[in-house]
Design a protein around this motif. Structure first.
Motif, short mmCIF file in Angstrom:
data_model
loop_
_atom_site.label_atom_id
_atom_site.label_comp_id
_atom_site.label_asym_id
_atom_site.label_seq_id
_atom_site.Cartn_x
_atom_site.Cartn_y
_atom_site.Cartn_z
N PHE A 9 61.98 39.50 43.03
CA PHE A 9 63.02 38.89 43.87
C PHE A 9 62.52 37.65 44.60
CE2 PHE A 9 64.58 43.39 43.92
CZ PHE A 9 65.71 43.13 43.17
N GLY A 10 61.22 37.46 44.62
CA GLY A 10 60.64 36.34 45.38
C GLY A 10 60.96 35.00 44.73
N ASN A 11 60.68 33.92 45.47
CA ASN A 11 61.04 32.62 44.90
C ASN A 11 59.84 31.79 44.47
OD1 ASN A 11 60.19 32.16 47.43
ND2 ASN A 11 62.21 31.65 48.27
N SER A 12 58.68 32.43 44.32
CA SER A 12 57.51 31.67 43.87
C SER A 12 57.26 31.93 42.39
CB SER A 12 56.28 32.09 44.69
OG SER A 12 55.15 31.49 44.13
N SER A 13 57.06 30.84 41.62
CA SER A 13 56.76 31.03 40.19
C SER A 13 55.27 31.26 39.98
CB SER A 13 57.23 29.82 39.39
OG SER A 13 56.64 28.67 39.94
N THR A 14 54.46 30.97 41.00
CA THR A 14 53.01 31.23 40.92
C THR A 14 52.59 31.99 42.19
OG1 THR A 14 52.62 29.07 41.92
CG2 THR A 14 52.42 29.21 39.51
N PRO A 15 52.97 33.27 42.27
CA PRO A 15 52.75 34.00 43.51
C PRO A 15 51.28 34.10 43.91
CG PRO A 15 53.83 35.39 41.85
CD PRO A 15 53.55 34.08 41.20
N LEU A 16 51.08 34.07 45.22
CA LEU A 16 49.74 34.24 45.80
C LEU A 16 49.71 35.64 46.44
CD1 LEU A 16 46.99 33.04 46.56
CD2 LEU A 16 48.07 32.11 48.61
N MET A 17 48.71 36.43 46.07
CA MET A 17 48.69 37.83 46.50
C MET A 17 47.37 38.17 47.18
SD MET A 17 50.27 39.39 42.97
CE MET A 17 48.81 39.04 42.02
N LEU A 18 47.44 39.08 48.11
CA LEU A 18 46.24 39.55 48.80
C LEU A 18 46.17 41.07 48.66
CD1 LEU A 18 43.85 39.15 50.84
CD2 LEU A 18 45.53 39.35 52.68
N ASP A 19 45.06 41.58 48.13
CA ASP A 19 44.82 43.03 48.06
C ASP A 19 43.80 43.35 49.14
OD1 ASP A 19 44.08 45.62 47.51
OD2 ASP A 19 43.73 45.32 45.37
N LEU A 20 44.26 44.02 50.18
CA LEU A 20 43.39 44.32 51.33
C LEU A 20 42.75 45.71 51.17
CD1 LEU A 20 45.12 43.33 54.69
CD2 LEU A 20 43.05 42.34 53.69
N GLY A 21 41.45 45.75 51.06
CA GLY A 21 40.75 47.02 50.82
C GLY A 21 40.89 47.36 49.34
N CYS A 22 40.38 46.45 48.50
CA CYS A 22 40.71 46.51 47.06
C CYS A 22 40.04 47.66 46.32
CB CYS A 22 40.36 45.18 46.39
SG CYS A 22 38.59 44.81 46.41
N GLY A 23 38.91 48.19 46.82
CA GLY A 23 38.22 49.25 46.08
C GLY A 23 37.89 48.80 44.66
#
Ligand SMILES: C[S@@+](CC[C@H](N)C(=O)[O-])C[C@H]1O[C@@H](n2cnc3c(N)ncnc32)[C@H](O)[C@@H]1O
Length: 275
Positions: free
Chosen positions: A94-108
């Motif tokens: 649903f987002g409007n970014s074609s190149t989303p930026l993501m953060l995984d906090l506590g990625c293990g």
């Protein structure tokens, strides 16, 4: 099945391990009929008999579409967390970014962030990911898993939550996804002893707001809005007794809206909050 396999199976089932587990261990470690291979199987079954989780004994485990390397450097990814990834993917759709930026906090192991990156790549979406963990061991394992799937648009940051994330990322993440520690020290005493094989820092968090194990969940909810893009979302797993505290913290933290979700077993476990 060869004679060696059949003999080993019958012999090792007698050690008390479920037949299908012994079968998996044999498939994993019996490369040929050599005595070295047979010894590897016996060692693996012994570790299992002594209580090591099957996932650590095998050294890898499926998570959504990935077969992740797993070992005692990081938490074994759980099936509920697969649902969290599903929620994050819905939000990105649903987002409007074609190149989303993501953060995984506590990625293990990298389970959440790397799954997102992998599944978006399959859909032709070129996302970028920052994986954060306080544990350099966990980050090393996550790096290995990223290499395994040739996922290169990812950086790894050792940090206490947001503390050492580059400040230029403030206000830019389309998704922050996290499955932080949320078990209280008291609750930990009552849980399955098999959890003792996993890093304690991956499971146990201090209490906060009078709620057991809530401190890390609270910290992430309060700080996430600063790091999210204007249309960004926080997707967060939490303990089943923490829903009211999660809702109260969201209301105090300036999110425009939020929804709370149950996991497949009907337990209140997940938050999706819009900045
Ligand atoms: C419950 S595990 C989740 C691991 C992985 N995301 C998953 O779902 O399988 C929590 C992770 O948070 C990390 N962690 C704990 N305290 C942290 C902190 N203060 N800052 C950053 N990471 C932390 C742990 O090392 C662990 O890898």
């Amino acid at each position: 099945m060869t004679d060696v396999k059949r003999q080993l199976l019958d012999e090792l089932v007698a050690s008390g391990i479920e037949r299908r587990e012994v079968r998996w261990i044999i498939e994993e470690f019996l490369r040929d009929d050599s005595s070295r291979s047979v010894a590897n199987v016996r060692n693996a079954v012994e570790r299992r008999v002594n209580g090591a989780p099957l996932q650590y004994v095998l050294g890898h485990w499926p998570f959504r579409e990935l077969d992740l390397d797993v070992d005692p450097r990081a938490l074994i990814p759980r099936p509920e967390t697969e649902e969290l990834v599903g929620l994050a993917l819905e939000q990105l759709a649903f987002g409007n970014s074609s190149t989303p930026l993501m953060l995984d906090l506590g990625c293990g192991t990298g389970a959440i962030g790397l799954s997102l990156l992998f599944e978006l790549r399959e859909r032709g979406i070129r996302a970028r990911l920052v994986c954060v963990d306080a544990s350099s061991d966990a980050l090393d394992l996550a790096r290995t898993n990223a290499r395994k799937y040739d996922l290169t648009a990812v950086s790894f940051v050792r940090s206490n939550w947001f503390d050492d994330v580059d400040a230029t990322f403030r206000g830019t993440f389309d998704v922050i996804a996290s499955n932080p520690p949320y078990v209280s020290a008291l609750e930990m005493l009552t849980l399955d002893r098999v959890l003792e094989y996993e890093p304690r820092d991956a499971l146990v968090a201090p209490d906060a707001m009078g709620v057991g194990g809530f401190a890390d969940v609270e910290h992430i909810i309060r700080h996430a809005p600063t790091w999210l893009s204007p249309s960004g979302v926080l997707v967060l797993e939490h303990g089943e007794a923490q829903r009211d505290a999660v809702a109260a913290t969201c209301e105090q933290s300036g999110f425009s809206s939020f929804n709370l979700f149950d996991d497949v077993s009907g337990k209140p476990r997940m938050l999706v909050a819009q900045r």
